[in-house]
Scaffold this active site. Structure first.
Site, mmCIF file in Angstrom:
data_model
loop_
_atom_site.group_PDB
_atom_site.id
_atom_site.type_symbol
_atom_site.label_atom_id
_atom_site.label_comp_id
_atom_site.label_asym_id
_atom_site.label_seq_id
_atom_site.Cartn_x
_atom_site.Cartn_y
_atom_site.Cartn_z
ATOM 1 N N CYS A 1 32.415 71.472 -12.706
ATOM 2 C CA CYS A 1 33.723 72.181 -11.981
ATOM 3 C C CYS A 1 33.100 72.319 -10.474
ATOM 4 O O CYS A 1 32.024 72.737 -10.342
ATOM 5 C CB CYS A 1 34.033 73.709 -12.459
ATOM 6 S SG CYS A 1 34.939 74.455 -11.986
ATOM 7 N N PRO A 2 34.053 72.050 -9.707
ATOM 8 C CA PRO A 2 35.398 71.569 -10.035
ATOM 9 C C PRO A 2 35.555 70.044 -9.745
ATOM 10 O O PRO A 2 36.644 69.615 -9.619
ATOM 11 C CB PRO A 2 35.964 72.171 -8.508
ATOM 12 C CG PRO A 2 34.846 71.902 -7.351
ATOM 13 C CD PRO A 2 33.667 72.262 -8.144
#
Lengths: 184, 84
Positions: B22-23
């Site tokens: 993430c992201p």
């Protein structure tokens, strides 16, 4: 009958004017992030949140103030400074790769370890996040007062495509027009 | 959509975001959607479980249609249809 129509038209006109006024005042689908921390962990979190918002097509403005300004220094660049500014500059981290951790600093071992662990898990480095932020049009506004206090010059900052130099008035204007404002 | 229906979809654009945390997968999806024709299906491959919920909510905001996901070998195949 025509009186009733006139009243109705007048009412619609008034309502339209009120809707327009409200629309003009409505906050934009934007995120304003105040970044004060000069710690690696807080800076990474700030950029991850900024990028998440950018993926949602939100306009993102980051206001870098105080300790955070040092994370924008480019270690390859230098600037002419007076004695006090030079001394301050020596005590401040020289760029994103020198940022300490807010916890588990362990005399400099902490940041190295966290960077290695993040790499192991496929997480982007702070420098990669900054590059993505530039690609996604995230704007960085650097606090000029902080730069003066810390003795940080424009010439020693990273080359970031959407960067300008502002005061708190701009920050207030940005967050008063955006739906969200965070301060790290 | 059922697993069989998802597997039978014709994918117009595939994004392999495996190995990124993430992201990363969300940003890859955002980058790739422009290359997916309107009405076409995009598949995001991710090794991060959070991608399912992230892409699902992102589709809600961007008004794309989230179709579902399949878990296979510790990775997730996340399907969505570009609607505009």
């Amino acid at each position: 009958m025509s009186d009733a129509n006139d009243t109705r038209d007048e009412l619609i006109k008034q309502l339209l004017a009120r809707v327009e006024a409200l629309e003009a005042k409505a906050p934009k689908d934007a995120l304003t992030l105040g970044v004060m921390s000069g710690d690696l962990d807080y800076t990474i979190a700030s950029f991850i949140i900024a990028l998440g918002a950018a993926a949602y097509d939100m306009e993102v403005d980051m206001f870098f103030t105080f300790w955070a300004t040092a994370s924008l220094r480019d270690p390859k660049k230098s600037a002419k400074k007076n004695l006090l500014d030079t001394m301050f500059g020596m005590m401040l981290p020289r760029g994103s790769k020198k940022l300490p951790l807010s916890k588990m600093q362990m005399m400099g071992m902490g940041p190295v370890m966290i960077r290695n662990v993040m790499k192991l898990h496929g997480a982007k480095s702070l420098e990669e996040l900054m590059k993505d932020a530039a690609d996604f049009g995230v704007r960085i506004h650097v606090c000029t007062m902080s730069m003066d206090v810390m003795g940080i010059k424009k010439e020693e900052l990273i080359g970031y495509p959407h960067m300008d130099f502002v005061g708190v008035g701009t920050f207030v204007d940005m967050f008063s027009k955006s739906k969200q404002c965070w301060f790290m | 959509m059922t697993k069989e229906e998802l597997e039978a979809l014709t994918v117009a654009k595939q994004v392999d975001a495996r190995g990124t945390a993430c992201p990363g997968p969300l940003l890859e999806a955002k980058r790739a959607i422009a290359a997916c024709p309107v009405g076409g299906v995009m598949e995001v491959l991710s090794s991060d479980e959070g991608t399912k919920e992230d892409v699902s909510r992102w589709c809600g905001k961007m008004q794309h249609a989230y179709l579902g996901d399949i878990e296979a070998d510790g990775c997730w195949r996340v399907f969505m249809r570009r609607t505009k």
